[in-house]
Design an enzyme around this catalytic site. Structure first.
Site, PDB file in Angstrom:
ATOM      1  CB  CYS A  49      -1.025  -0.015   1.251  1.00 14.81           C
ATOM      2  SG  CYS A  49      -2.608   1.031   0.934  1.00 14.81           S
ATOM      3  CG  HIS A  93      -3.160  -3.832   3.583  1.00 16.22           C
ATOM      4  ND1 HIS A  93      -2.193  -2.972   3.921  1.00 16.22           N
ATOM      5  CD2 HIS A  93      -3.918  -2.874   2.823  1.00 16.22           C
ATOM      6  CE1 HIS A  93      -2.518  -1.788   3.740  1.00 16.22           C
ATOM      7  NE2 HIS A  93      -3.318  -1.655   3.170  1.00 16.22           N
ATOM      8  CD  GLU A 127      -0.558  -5.707   5.643  1.00 16.50           C
ATOM      9  OE1 GLU A 127      -0.583  -4.494   5.885  1.00 16.50           O
ATOM     10  OE2 GLU A 127      -0.078  -6.434   4.655  1.00 16.50           O
TER      11      GLU A 127
END
Length: 225
Positions: A86, A194, A196
């Site tokens: 990002c 994302h 994560e």
């Protein structure tokens, strides 16, 4: 395996990516943006998402000129693995480690949710745990994620198999649906979604696990994938 997570003023996903790497069995050290050198012995550097320096001037532009980024560029050019997610993707582009630009989303609106992605290549450490053409789902949250490059650059990325992920349903107007790209040596990955935020079933999905578990193939994230 050891990773450094670079932290800028305004980073807000540094803990998320550190936890994801830790769950993959990777030893993590956080690195403040004013450092002029990276810790010795790193295998990976991660540039997290967030709003580095408040997104003033241009997203990622100020962070890309932080003291630590000279060391990150040297690390990448020396063959180290680097991932930017990002805002981290924006930083890597501004630092010249990846081609193209990230512009305001089509429609000029912030987009947030979970989106389907197509794995475009498995020829990198970050994507080797997936199957080519596999559809996964990852969260997105960005206002400036519209990937742009001139036609020659886009053709080169396609021809060199450097598109890592594509949007199955383009949420931001990105050229050719590109969600993530690789460097020429395939060791630097920038992506807007994302991974994560998709490593724990409690968060609604685990499709991001394999991005990180590649750096420790014996990890629980692989075994539980």
């Amino acid at each position: 395996m050891r990773a450094g997570v670079v932290v800028f003023p305004g980073s807000n996903c540094d803990r998320d990516i550190a936890v994801a790497l830790g769950e993959a069995g990777v030893e993590v050290t956080k690195v403040w943006h004013k450092e002029t050198a990276l810790p010795a012995g790193l295998d990976l550097v991660a540039i997290p998402g967030g709003f580095s320096f408040g997104d003033y001037l241009r997203c990622g532009a100020i962070a890309a000129r932080s003291p630590v980024m000279r060391a990150v560029v040297d690390f990448a050019e020396g063959g180290g693995h680097v991932i930017g997610v990002c805002n981290g993707f924006q930083v890597l582009i501004e630092a010249g480690l990846l081609p193209g630009a990230l512009m305001r989303n089509a429609g000029l609106r912030f987009v947030c949710g979970t989106t389907p992605l197509v794995v475009a290549t498995v020829e990198s450490a970050f994507t080797a745990g997936y199957r080519a053409g596999e559809v996964i789902r990852l969260p997105i949250a960005h206002h400036d994620g519209n990937y742009f490059a001139d036609e020659a650059t886009l053709d080169r990325l396609e021809g060199e198999d450097r598109v890592a992920f594509r949007y199955a349903e383009n949420p931001n107007g990105s050229a050719r649906g590109i969600a993530g790209v690789l460097s020429a040596n395939r060791r630097v990955l920038g992506l807007m979604p994302h991974p994560e935020r998709a490593v724990d079933p409690l968060h609604g999905g685990t499709d991001g696990r394999r991005v990180f578990s590649a750096f420790n193939p014996a990890s629980a994230l692989v075994q539980g994938a």
